[in-house]
Enzyme design. Structure first.
Site, PDB file in Angstrom:
ATOM      1  N   ASP A  33       0.826  -1.208   0.000  1.00  0.00           N
ATOM      2  CA  ASP A  33       0.000   0.000   0.000  1.00  0.00           C
ATOM      3  C   ASP A  33       0.867   1.268   0.000  1.00  0.00           C
ATOM      4  O   ASP A  33       2.027   1.247   0.421  1.00  0.00           O
ATOM      5  CB  ASP A  33      -0.865   0.057   1.271  1.00  0.00           C
ATOM      6  CG  ASP A  33      -2.055  -0.894   1.186  1.00  0.00           C
ATOM      7  OD1 ASP A  33      -2.093  -1.725   0.270  1.00  0.00           O
ATOM      8  OD2 ASP A  33      -2.941  -0.804   2.064  1.00  0.00           O
ATOM      9  N   HIS A  55       3.883  -2.048   3.169  1.00  0.00           N
ATOM     10  CA  HIS A  55       3.876  -0.708   2.563  1.00  0.00           C
ATOM     11  C   HIS A  55       5.184  -0.492   1.795  1.00  0.00           C
ATOM     12  O   HIS A  55       6.262  -0.639   2.392  1.00  0.00           O
ATOM     13  CB  HIS A  55       3.714   0.367   3.645  1.00  0.00           C
ATOM     14  CG  HIS A  55       2.362   0.339   4.302  1.00  0.00           C
ATOM     15  ND1 HIS A  55       2.045  -0.561   5.277  1.00  0.00           N
ATOM     16  CD2 HIS A  55       1.243   1.076   4.073  1.00  0.00           C
ATOM     17  CE1 HIS A  55       0.774  -0.368   5.648  1.00  0.00           C
ATOM     18  NE2 HIS A  55       0.270   0.615   4.932  1.00  0.00           N
TER      19      HIS A  55
HETATM   20 ZN   LIG Z   1      -2.795   3.328   2.918  1.00  0.00          ZN
END
Ligand SMILES: [Zn+2]
Length: 275
Positions: free
Chosen positions: A92, A238
């Site tokens: 993400d 991430h």
């Molecule tokens: Zn996010």
């Protein structure tokens, strides 16, 4: 600012929206409250109490990323993918000009494919990098245009603009419109599913996350990601968190040792019709 969008409804792949269980209950409670109040006005404190409790329950559902009270939610890959020993790594908040290219190189080294939930405005600012993600065989998915922290509390038209602008940003760069959506911080609105359904977007959360956006300890992150690791898992990381560069090689090594194959969500779900 959100650019003008052109994607809107995907008539070919859209699914029919069906109200989620939490919405059925809420509509019923509000209708019952109106009827009850009409007949028993002095009972208003009780009716108000029920409605406040209902809104509190909806709020808690928003804060429960892996729940499905607010609509279908992919937390694991389909059984067919698990039988193939597949697993999905999802990243993400990218693309990140420093980290994402290094993540791509690590994935290549282990012949792993992944799904990148890009933020629309970052994608628009880094088109070559987004193209490179797709060129290397990964899927680029929708993580909203601005990644607002108040996303879960937006009204329907603002949700539509956020989703459509990110769809258009990715589609215009890669030539493929995303088919999966994940809300910022995983907090989804009760109003989100009616926006996703006609656009053919499936909501995805995760089986397990590493909290790499808040922790910088690779061993701890790895422990969170691999505790009970099994075929069919969807892992959240991430690609804008520097610690991912320390975690990913060890994780990919472990996947390989366990005979697990990292594939994109699109590939894992290709033989399963959307809901
Ligand atoms: Zn996010």
């Amino acid at each position: 600012m959100i650019p003008n969008t052109t994607t809107a409804i995907d008539s070919e792949n859209g699914r029919r929206w069906r109200p989620a269980p939490a919405l059925h209950v809420s509509v019923f409670l509000h209708a019952a409250a109106a009827v009850w109040l009409a007949a028993h006005l002095p009972a208003w404190p009780w009716v108000l109490g029920v409605l406040v409790a209902n809104h509190l329950a909806l709020f808690l559902a928003v804060l429960w990323p892996r729940g499905s009270l607010l609509g279908p939610n992919l937390v694991r890959l389909p059984a067919s993918a698990a039988r193939r020993r597949e697993i999905s790594l999802t990243f993400d908040d990218g693309p990140d000009p420093e980290l994402t290219p290094r993540v791509l190189d690590l994935l290549d080294r282990y012949q792993a494919k992944a799904s990148f939930f890009c933020i629309g405005e970052k994608a628009a600012a880094q088109p070559e990098l987004v193209k490179e993600i797709a060129r290397r065989g990964h899927s680029v998915e929708n993580h909203s245009y601005h990644h607002h922290h108040a996303f879960a509390f937006f009204g329907v038209s603002r949700l539509r603009r956020e989703v459509d602008a990110a769809q258009d940003a990715v589609a215009s760069i890669t030539g493929r419109a995303p088919v999966f959506f994940r809300a910022p911080a995983g907090f989804r609105s009760p109003l989100l599913d009616p926006v996703l359904a006609p656009r053919g977007l499936r909501y995805v959360s995760w089986t397990r996350r590493g909290f790499d956006a808040v922790s910088a300890d690779p061993r701890r992150i790895l422990r969170w990601l691999t505790r009970g690791l099994a075929a069919g898992d969807v892992l959240l990381m991430h690609d804008n968190a520097p610690v991912v560069l320390a975690v990913l090689p060890v994780l990919l090594e472990q996947l390989s040792a366990r005979g697990l194959k990292a594939v994109s969500l699109a590939s894992a779900c290709a033989d399963e019709p959307g809901e």
